[in-house]
Design an enzyme around this catalytic site. Sequence first.
Site, PDB file in Angstrom:
ATOM      1  N   ILE A  12      32.503 -16.348 -13.126  1.00  0.00           N
ATOM      2  CA  ILE A  12      31.659 -17.475 -12.712  1.00  0.00           C
ATOM      3  C   ILE A  12      32.429 -18.781 -12.848  1.00  0.00           C
ATOM      4  O   ILE A  12      32.336 -19.677 -12.002  1.00  0.00           O
ATOM      5  CB  ILE A  12      30.358 -17.521 -13.534  1.00  0.00           C
ATOM      6  CG1 ILE A  12      29.522 -16.266 -13.296  1.00  0.00           C
ATOM      7  CG2 ILE A  12      29.542 -18.775 -13.182  1.00  0.00           C
ATOM      8  CD1 ILE A  12      28.259 -16.168 -14.157  1.00  0.00           C
ATOM      9  N   LEU A  33      42.019 -16.312 -21.742  1.00  0.00           N
ATOM     10  CA  LEU A  33      42.327 -15.155 -20.894  1.00  0.00           C
ATOM     11  C   LEU A  33      42.000 -13.825 -21.569  1.00  0.00           C
ATOM     12  O   LEU A  33      42.533 -12.779 -21.182  1.00  0.00           O
ATOM     13  CB  LEU A  33      43.802 -15.185 -20.444  1.00  0.00           C
ATOM     14  CG  LEU A  33      44.222 -16.447 -19.667  1.00  0.00           C
ATOM     15  CD1 LEU A  33      45.697 -16.367 -19.299  1.00  0.00           C
ATOM     16  CD2 LEU A  33      43.357 -16.634 -18.428  1.00  0.00           C
ATOM     17  N   ILE A  58      38.595 -21.688 -27.898  1.00  0.00           N
ATOM     18  CA  ILE A  58      37.621 -22.713 -28.286  1.00  0.00           C
ATOM     19  C   ILE A  58      37.435 -22.794 -29.803  1.00  0.00           C
ATOM     20  O   ILE A  58      36.789 -23.710 -30.291  1.00  0.00           O
ATOM     21  CB  ILE A  58      36.254 -22.498 -27.599  1.00  0.00           C
ATOM     22  CG1 ILE A  58      35.709 -21.087 -27.876  1.00  0.00           C
ATOM     23  CG2 ILE A  58      36.353 -22.765 -26.104  1.00  0.00           C
ATOM     24  CD1 ILE A  58      34.304 -20.844 -27.352  1.00  0.00           C
ATOM     25  N   ILE A  82      31.076 -11.916 -23.694  1.00  0.00           N
ATOM     26  CA  ILE A  82      29.921 -11.698 -22.822  1.00  0.00           C
ATOM     27  C   ILE A  82      29.468 -10.247 -22.746  1.00  0.00           C
ATOM     28  O   ILE A  82      28.455  -9.952 -22.110  1.00  0.00           O
ATOM     29  CB  ILE A  82      30.213 -12.189 -21.393  1.00  0.00           C
ATOM     30  CG1 ILE A  82      31.411 -11.441 -20.806  1.00  0.00           C
ATOM     31  CG2 ILE A  82      30.454 -13.694 -21.389  1.00  0.00           C
ATOM     32  CD1 ILE A  82      31.635 -11.710 -19.329  1.00  0.00           C
ATOM     33  N   TYR A 146      24.933 -10.169 -28.903  1.00  0.00           N
ATOM     34  CA  TYR A 146      25.269 -11.099 -27.817  1.00  0.00           C
ATOM     35  C   TYR A 146      24.099 -12.025 -27.544  1.00  0.00           C
ATOM     36  O   TYR A 146      24.255 -13.255 -27.527  1.00  0.00           O
ATOM     37  CB  TYR A 146      25.639 -10.309 -26.557  1.00  0.00           C
ATOM     38  CG  TYR A 146      25.720 -11.153 -25.306  1.00  0.00           C
ATOM     39  CD1 TYR A 146      26.654 -12.176 -25.199  1.00  0.00           C
ATOM     40  CD2 TYR A 146      24.878 -10.914 -24.227  1.00  0.00           C
ATOM     41  CE1 TYR A 146      26.743 -12.957 -24.050  1.00  0.00           C
ATOM     42  CE2 TYR A 146      24.959 -11.684 -23.072  1.00  0.00           C
ATOM     43  CZ  TYR A 146      25.886 -12.695 -22.986  1.00  0.00           C
ATOM     44  OH  TYR A 146      25.950 -13.466 -21.850  1.00  0.00           O
ATOM     45  N   LYS A 150      23.842 -16.083 -28.391  1.00  0.00           N
ATOM     46  CA  LYS A 150      23.526 -17.062 -27.350  1.00  0.00           C
ATOM     47  C   LYS A 150      22.310 -17.906 -27.751  1.00  0.00           C
ATOM     48  O   LYS A 150      22.292 -19.125 -27.530  1.00  0.00           O
ATOM     49  CB  LYS A 150      23.271 -16.354 -26.015  1.00  0.00           C
ATOM     50  CG  LYS A 150      24.536 -15.913 -25.307  1.00  0.00           C
ATOM     51  CD  LYS A 150      25.380 -17.103 -24.856  1.00  0.00           C
ATOM     52  CE  LYS A 150      26.528 -16.715 -23.963  1.00  0.00           C
ATOM     53  NZ  LYS A 150      27.359 -17.869 -23.571  1.00  0.00           N
ATOM     54  N   VAL A 189      27.139  -4.500 -12.493  1.00  0.00           N
ATOM     55  CA  VAL A 189      26.735  -3.249 -11.854  1.00  0.00           C
ATOM     56  C   VAL A 189      27.067  -3.245 -10.368  1.00  0.00           C
ATOM     57  O   VAL A 189      27.491  -2.223  -9.830  1.00  0.00           O
ATOM     58  CB  VAL A 189      25.238  -2.969 -12.115  1.00  0.00           C
ATOM     59  CG1 VAL A 189      24.349  -4.054 -11.500  1.00  0.00           C
ATOM     60  CG2 VAL A 189      24.845  -1.601 -11.586  1.00  0.00           C
ATOM     61  N   ARG A 213      16.888  -5.419 -12.186  1.00  0.00           N
ATOM     62  CA  ARG A 213      17.704  -6.613 -12.366  1.00  0.00           C
ATOM     63  C   ARG A 213      17.432  -7.600 -11.238  1.00  0.00           C
ATOM     64  O   ARG A 213      17.172  -7.215 -10.097  1.00  0.00           O
ATOM     65  CB  ARG A 213      19.203  -6.253 -12.379  1.00  0.00           C
ATOM     66  CG  ARG A 213      19.615  -5.407 -13.598  1.00  0.00           C
ATOM     67  CD  ARG A 213      19.475  -6.184 -14.884  1.00  0.00           C
ATOM     68  NE  ARG A 213      19.792  -5.414 -16.079  1.00  0.00           N
ATOM     69  CZ  ARG A 213      18.894  -4.828 -16.859  1.00  0.00           C
ATOM     70  NH1 ARG A 213      17.603  -4.890 -16.555  1.00  0.00           N
ATOM     71  NH2 ARG A 213      19.267  -4.190 -17.947  1.00  0.00           N
TER      72      ARG A 213
END
Length: 314
Positions: A12, A33, A58, A82, A146, A150, A189, A213
């Site tokens: 993204i 990376l 980060i 992620i 995860y 978040k 997917v 989804r």
Amino acid sequence: MNILVTGGAGFIGRWVVDRLLKDGHHVWVLDDLSNGRIENLEDLRNHKNFIDFVNGDIKDMQILNLLFINNFDICYHLAASINVQDSIDNPRMTFNNDVIGTFNILEQCKSNNVKIVFMSTCMVYERAWGEVGINESNEVKPASPYAGSKLAAENMVLSYFYAYDLPATVIRPFNTYGPYQKTGGEGGVVAIFLKNKLAGKTLQIYGDGNQTRDLLYVEDCARFVVETGYSNKVNGEIVNAGLGEDISINELAKLIVNDNNRIQHIDHIHPQSEIPKLLCDYSKAKTLLNWEPNFTLEEGIKKTEKWIKTTKLL
């Protein structure tokens, strides 16, 4: 504007960078990376407004201190661990990257008065019921480290808006797919199904395949991400983005291969983290940003399949 995109070499992130360059901004990218690929930026790095790529973490304060000298106007913070399955197997890494890393970015944004757009996820939600889409006030259920990380990071971002008056927006895109997404185990997917279709392989579905989804094409997602940074109307807000339609994984597989003999159901690796139904209500994004998706699922799948056929980035 001067803009930093963390995780800008990711799937993204690459599209966000592309959109920002097309809009005429000066762009810096920070990415370690670990999930992103420098090849994703190959056709963008020669753009006159692509200022710098920094291969860094980060969690590295020295790198952040040097980077934030550049007087950024906006930081799109997409860098994160992620993978849901990885977070269950190694929660410490996910927590450190997604919570500690976000805290480090927030401190820099506060010190330098930089607006932050924080990329969260639809995976924080419990589930959709019936045909009613999930809006931003729906129940959350951190069914994986995860999702828990978040949510923790979301709360920190919003706390800086309230405590320090820092311009900040939390965004929750639904399941995003399209060109530059990985087609292997860490991919989405749609990308995995298309890669297996083109390779003549079986499409494997976790569990019964009735889970649904809401699939958002990546160019629509990137436009949403970028426009949240431009608008003051969404400061202090959580905002969803999705197609507004859901499809079961069984139906998705049939849409892609149209051959039941090429579809196989296998045991779910982590069934406890599965969300049975994801359907987005993006009315808040439409009201505040005048945003809505431009691409249908069928159009997005065609564009993604065409890209996979012609790319070496698999």
